[in-house]
Each structure stands twice: as structure tokens, then as C-alpha cells.
Design a protein around this motif. Structure first.
Motif, PDB file in Angstrom:
ATOM      1  N   ASP A 147       0.835  -1.210   0.000  1.00 59.81           N
ATOM      2  CA  ASP A 147       0.000   0.000   0.000  1.00 59.81           C
ATOM      3  C   ASP A 147       0.869   1.258   0.000  1.00 59.81           C
ATOM      4  N   ASP A 148       1.965   1.240   0.748  1.00 59.94           N
ATOM      5  CA  ASP A 148       2.882   2.383   0.763  1.00 59.94           C
ATOM      6  C   ASP A 148       3.496   2.591  -0.622  1.00 59.94           C
ATOM      7  N   LYS A 149       3.870   1.496  -1.257  1.00 56.38           N
ATOM      8  CA  LYS A 149       4.473   1.574  -2.585  1.00 56.38           C
ATOM      9  C   LYS A 149       3.472   2.142  -3.594  1.00 56.38           C
ATOM     10  N   LEU A 150       2.235   1.681  -3.536  1.00 67.35           N
ATOM     11  CA  LEU A 150       1.209   2.177  -4.458  1.00 67.35           C
ATOM     12  C   LEU A 150       0.937   3.662  -4.225  1.00 67.35           C
ATOM     13  N   GLU A 151       0.936   4.081  -2.971  1.00 66.20           N
ATOM     14  CA  GLU A 151       0.755   5.501  -2.659  1.00 66.20           C
ATOM     15  C   GLU A 151       1.922   6.318  -3.204  1.00 66.20           C
ATOM     16  N   TYR A 152       3.126   5.795  -3.086  1.00 66.70           N
ATOM     17  CA  TYR A 152       4.310   6.463  -3.623  1.00 66.70           C
ATOM     18  C   TYR A 152       4.180   6.649  -5.131  1.00 66.70           C
ATOM     19  N   HIS A 153       3.765   5.589  -5.830  1.00 65.28           N
ATOM     20  CA  HIS A 153       3.593   5.686  -7.286  1.00 65.28           C
ATOM     21  C   HIS A 153       2.526   6.714  -7.650  1.00 65.28           C
ATOM     22  N   LYS A 154       1.451   6.724  -6.904  1.00 65.43           N
ATOM     23  CA  LYS A 154       0.366   7.682  -7.148  1.00 65.43           C
ATOM     24  C   LYS A 154       0.875   9.116  -6.975  1.00 65.43           C
TER      25      LYS A 154
END
Length: 174
Positions: A147-154
């Protein structure tokens, strides 16, 4: 988001049932499972917090650490570049060197069988300890998740789009 969470729960139950079936009868036709408990890939320098799904059954696990040696050229993990570019770079690389460390089977304690989060964390700590003893460089525990990684990409995409828009406006004004 709610549909994803519900799907994940049903998949976790299926995963638990499959792992339990294999652990009850090792000679069953159910194949052993290969699970990446981080739920994502990293740059090879960190070992992220494990998701608990792979540990729900409370069955013994055989941890495996994959150490990619040619990361100076290309990282096999998808990080923050465009997926098409990543696939192209991976396919254009003539060879990839990897060392796989197969750790001893980890048998959960009674407490770990009751608490998959505890079980997951203890397996992760076991892997970190093993890697430190084997000299695998730069493997650091990290509490980040998928989830942290996806937020970073966003956020990265939003920042790039914002700067791109400002750049276009500055060109138009010149």
C-alpha cells in the motif's frame, strides 16, 4: 477499494486452505506453493513487512532469499519506472545472475500458529538474521508495505504531471 479488500480476504482463505491441505498430507497432489509474502518487489536492499496471508494456515514454511547480483545494470524488481520500459530493459539484458539461499524449514510455535502476524514477522527476522550471517549486502528491515508503494507511485505520477503542466505553461509564456 472495498471490493479489493473482500477479494483479498476470499483469496486469503483459499490460500490458507491450500497450504493446510499440503501440510496435512505432504504426499497429496497439491503442489507446494511459492509465495512472495511482501506482496510486492523491492530494490533488493530491503525486506519489507510481510503480509499475513501466507501464514494463516500456521503450517511450516521454507524461506528462500533471492539475491540478484547484477542490479547495477537492471533491477529485476519493478520499482518506479514505466512497466513497459522495465520489461524491455529486463528482456534486453543478456543474462541475470541470482543466488538463491534456501533456509531450513521454519516450524511455527503454538503462539505463531494462533497469530499469523507474529509468525510472519518471526520468519522475516529469521531471514534477515540468515542473510546477515551469509554476507548478503544491504538487506535492511523495512516497515513499508505494498500500500505504501502504491501511494508512492500515485504521488510520483501526480508530481510529474504537475511539473509537466508547469513546464508547458512556462514554454507557452516565453
Amino acid at each position: 477499494m472495498r471490493a479489493i479488500k473482500e477479494t483479498s480476504k476470499s483469496e486469503a482463505v483459499q490460500l490458507k486452505d491450500r497450504i493446510a491441505a499440503k501440510s496435512i498430507d505432504p504426499t497429496s497432489s497439491v503442489r507446494p506453493m511459492l509465495v512472495f509474502p511482501e506482496g510486492t518487489t523491492t530494490n533488493g536492499r530491503y525486506l519489507c513487512k510481510f503480509k499475513a496471508g501466507a501464514f494463516l494456515a500456521g503450517a511450516p514454511v521454507r524461506p528462500v532469499v533471492m539475491h540478484f547480483l547484477n542490479q547495477d545494470y537492471v533491477s529485476p524488481s519493478w520499482e518506479s519506472i514505466n512497466i513497459k520500459r522495465h520489461i524491455f530493459i529486463m528482456m534486453a539484458t543478456l543474462f541475470h545472475k541470482v543466488i538463491c539461499y534456501e533456509l531450513p524449514i521454519y516450524y511455527p510455535s503454538d503462539a505463531e500458529k494462533q497469530d499469523p502476524v507474529l509468525f510472519a514477522e518471526n520468519v522475516r527476522q529469521n531471514m534477515l538474521s540468515y542473510c546477515g550471517n551469509q554476507g548478503v549486502p544491504n538487506l535492511i528491515p523495512c516497515d513499508s508495505t505494498l500500500d505504501d508503494k502504491l501511494e508512492y507511485h500515485k504521488l510520483s505520477k501526480a508530481t510529474i504531471a504537475e511539473h509537466s503542466g508547469k513546464f508547458r505553461k512556462s514554454i507557452k509564456n516565453e
